[in-house]
Design an enzyme around this catalytic site. Structure first.
Site, mmCIF file in Angstrom:
data_model
loop_
_atom_site.group_PDB
_atom_site.id
_atom_site.type_symbol
_atom_site.label_atom_id
_atom_site.label_comp_id
_atom_site.label_asym_id
_atom_site.label_seq_id
_atom_site.Cartn_x
_atom_site.Cartn_y
_atom_site.Cartn_z
ATOM 1 N N LYS A 47 44.168 35.955 12.888
ATOM 2 C CA LYS A 47 43.351 34.854 12.363
ATOM 3 C C LYS A 47 43.582 33.563 13.140
ATOM 4 O O LYS A 47 42.679 32.741 13.248
ATOM 5 C CB LYS A 47 43.628 34.656 10.868
ATOM 6 N N GLU A 59 46.304 25.831 6.439
ATOM 7 C CA GLU A 59 45.048 25.083 6.508
ATOM 8 C C GLU A 59 44.992 24.105 5.350
ATOM 9 O O GLU A 59 45.572 24.342 4.286
ATOM 10 C CB GLU A 59 43.838 26.033 6.382
ATOM 11 N N HIS A 73 38.948 38.451 -4.426
ATOM 12 C CA HIS A 73 38.622 38.675 -3.017
ATOM 13 C C HIS A 73 37.781 39.923 -2.793
ATOM 14 O O HIS A 73 37.697 40.436 -1.680
ATOM 15 C CB HIS A 73 39.897 38.687 -2.163
ATOM 16 N N ARG A 105 32.876 44.462 12.199
ATOM 17 C CA ARG A 105 32.337 45.747 11.718
ATOM 18 C C ARG A 105 30.987 45.496 11.062
ATOM 19 O O ARG A 105 30.587 44.358 10.833
ATOM 20 C CB ARG A 105 33.281 46.316 10.660
HETATM 21 C C1 MV4 Z 1 40.171 29.209 2.213
HETATM 22 C C2 MV4 Z 1 39.784 28.665 0.976
HETATM 23 C C3 MV4 Z 1 39.859 27.287 0.831
HETATM 24 N N1 MV4 Z 1 40.305 26.521 1.845
HETATM 25 N N2 MV4 Z 1 40.597 28.394 3.197
HETATM 26 C C4 MV4 Z 1 40.026 33.778 0.878
HETATM 27 C C5 MV4 Z 1 40.103 35.023 1.706
HETATM 28 C C6 MV4 Z 1 40.293 34.576 3.115
HETATM 29 N N3 MV4 Z 1 39.496 35.359 3.974
HETATM 30 C C7 MV4 Z 1 39.929 33.144 3.126
HETATM 31 N N4 MV4 Z 1 39.852 32.693 1.777
HETATM 32 C C8 MV4 Z 1 39.777 31.381 1.466
HETATM 33 N N5 MV4 Z 1 40.140 30.520 2.445
HETATM 34 C C9 MV4 Z 1 40.667 27.090 2.991
HETATM 35 N N6 MV4 Z 1 41.129 26.314 3.974
HETATM 36 C C10 MV4 Z 1 39.353 29.522 -0.025
HETATM 37 C C11 MV4 Z 1 39.368 30.889 0.214
HETATM 38 C C12 MV4 Z 1 38.921 31.687 -0.887
HETATM 39 C C13 MV4 Z 1 37.789 32.451 -0.800
HETATM 40 C C14 MV4 Z 1 37.050 32.513 0.370
HETATM 41 C C15 MV4 Z 1 35.923 33.276 0.449
HETATM 42 C C16 MV4 Z 1 35.523 33.984 -0.659
HETATM 43 C C17 MV4 Z 1 36.235 33.952 -1.822
HETATM 44 C C18 MV4 Z 1 37.375 33.200 -1.902
HETATM 45 C C19 MV4 Z 1 38.084 33.174 -3.094
HETATM 46 C C20 MV4 Z 1 39.207 32.416 -3.174
HETATM 47 C C21 MV4 Z 1 39.638 31.684 -2.063
#
Ligand code: MV4
Length: 498
Positions: A116, A199, A234, A293
């Protein structure tokens, strides 16, 4: 063009890939484990090869056996579907080493996007916006300094991450040390890599992703966005194209599309891929990660663009040029997809596999059902219990939601529990219908409404059935007891979800 392709997957996606292969006149080879001997993907394939016992580590994740199966059957290419080996760079490389075409990006692209922080560096180099954060794994002092500069809350994330594993929200410095320790040990366990980066936390973000398609000659287009903010733990639950936010602000599609293409190009990307963005409350968007994918939710993009992404993946893998330019891509109407799971909405959405005793599928105008179930089949407990993806298309979002509600009413699955009733609740919710979506939506939905509960007169029946289940598993109830437990569960379900 290929004459024969092996599908290194199971379930609905294996079936979906086979359907396109058949339309293309390409023979398909299925692989299957013990638990999948009677599964639809095996029945539907032109040829099939057993690759091991039920645990996926001994079957669907066995690179050697899958490549042997492809060679034995004379397949020229392998489609990995999603999950399993689809984002495994070693698998993509092993295919190429064996003289088989991997239907996807290069092993190098997969490896790069698997880190990442490397993906972030690539996005930054390409000029795509990223959330303020670090580009490498951090020590305690580095996180503390970062949070001191940027302010709390911050989010700790696993370098090898994805799917929320190893992620920790930190609201103050006093929580930092233990959060970092826990995140690192979770990451170590999940990915065998304890690396954590940090982050700035974006509050109540939307999750909007861009579908990309690039050929092996350097051409790349985007196919617009998908709104994927509705998630539980998630796991995406409902996906849409277009995003209601992009409908209000059409310029966002172009801006995000361009940013996604820049980030993917910087990684030498080809074939289908998806760039995920977080969108904050001020509609600023940030590169999050790239999925290398075909995604579960690709049908909503197909419905709105009229394209077949699997067909394009296969053609690109065979060396074809993209058959259209960006200006030729058009988005028409609105599509919504619900992921239909064998799970119990009345018991914390726990998986609920079992035998299907009754099945009536939704049909009629605007319906697309990508499934892998048939009447009498037993949903295996070894794998993700996704039964089907129900997608609908209509001229407007409002009509698509009404059509989805109609389709869910027609959908009748007996013998197991499903989340169909839960979707009915969400799709009737005023906030959902208004398009006010964010990643915390479902948690807030459960706070607004009571967590889904069976009507009181049936609670006793459900409790009895659950108790008998537990006893059966513990060996303290007889088989006859278990059968009557199924009958009760069945009777209960019919009333609960009507
Ligand atoms: C975040 C975020 C808020 N701020 N990054 C969750 C899974 C991972 N792929 C990235 N995710 C998140 N990153 C920052 N800087 C909130 C999430 C997140 C989220 C993102 C996409 C879809 C659902 C989510 C549920 C909770 C938190």
């Amino acid at each position: 063009m290929f004459r024969k392709v092996l599908i290194a997957n199971r379930g609905e996606i294996a079936v979906r890939v086979m359907r396109t292969l058949r339309e293309m006149g390409i023979a398909s080879v299925a692989v299957y484990s013990d638990a999948d001997r009677t599964s639809l993907h095996v029945r539907m394939a032109d040829e099939a090869e057993h690759v091991g016992p039920s645990p996926s580590a001994e079957s669907y994740l066995r690179i050697d056996r899958i490549i042997d199966a492809a060679k034995k059957h004379g397949a020229e290419a392998i489609h990995p579907g999603y999950g399993f080996l689809s984002e495994n760079a070693d698998f993509a490389a092993a295919c190429e080493d064996a003289g088989l075409v991997f239907i996807g990006p290069s092993a190098n692209s997969i490896r790069l996007m698997g880190s990442k922080t490397a993906a972030r560096r690539s996005a930054i180099a390409a000029g795509a916006p990223v959330v303020p954060g670090t580009e490498h794994a951090v020590t305690f002092d580095e996180v503390r300094d970062f949070a001191g500069r940027e302010g709390y809350p911050v989010l700790l994330k696993a370098v090898a991450g994805g799917g929320g594993k190893g992620m920790r929200r930190v609201d103050r410095e006093s929580e930092l040390e233990s959060a970092l320790r826990n995140a690192a040990s979770e990451a170590e366990r999940a990915f065998r890599d304890p690396g954590i980066y940090v982050e700035k936390l974006v509050e109540k973000p939307r999750h909007i992703e861009i579908q990309l398609l690039g050929d092996r000659h350097g051409a790349m287009v985007h196919l617009g966005e998908r709104e994927c903010s509705l998630q539980r733990r998630h796991q995406k639950v409902i996906e849409e194209c277009p995003s209601p936010l992009v409908v209000l602000h059409p310029e966002m599609r172009h801006a995000m599309g361009e940013a996604a293409i820049r980030a993917a190009r910087a990684a030498g990307y080809y074939n289908a891929g998806t760039v995920e963005f977080l969108v904050d409350q001020d509609r600023r968007f940030y590169f999050l990660e790239m999925n290398t994918r075909l995604q579960v939710e690709h049908p909503v993009t197909e419905l709105v663009t009229g394209l077949d992404l699997v067909k394009l993946q296969v053609e690109i893998a065979a060396g074809a040029r993209l058959p259209f330019a960006q200006e030729q891509i058009a988005w028409r109407g609105s599509a919504v997809e619900c992921r239909i799971y064998a799970e119990d909405p009345y018991n914390d959405f726990l998986p609920y596999p079992g035998k299907l005793t009754r099945l009536t599928r939704p049909m009629g105008p605007g319906i697309r059902l990508d499934g892998c179930v048939y009447d009498g089949w037993t949903v295996p407990m070894e794998y993700d219990p996704l039964l089907a993806k129900l997608a609908v298309w209509a001229a407007t979002r409002e009509d698509a939601i009404d059509r989805m509600l109609r389709a869910l009413r027609e959908y009748d699955v007996g013998g197991i529990r499903t989340n169909i009733g839960f979707f009915r609740q969400i799709l009737q919710d005023a906030e959902f219908r208004a398009g006010q979506l964010h990643t915390g939506f479902i948690d807030e939905f459960f706070e607004r409404h009571d967590a889904p509960n069976p009507p009181p007169d049936l609670t006793a029946v459900a409790a009895l059935a659950a108790a008998l289940d537990t006893m059966t598993r513990a060996g303290t109830a007889t088989r006859t007891d278990a059968r009557s437990s199924n009958a009760w569960r069945e009777a209960g379900r019919r009333d609960l979800l009507r």
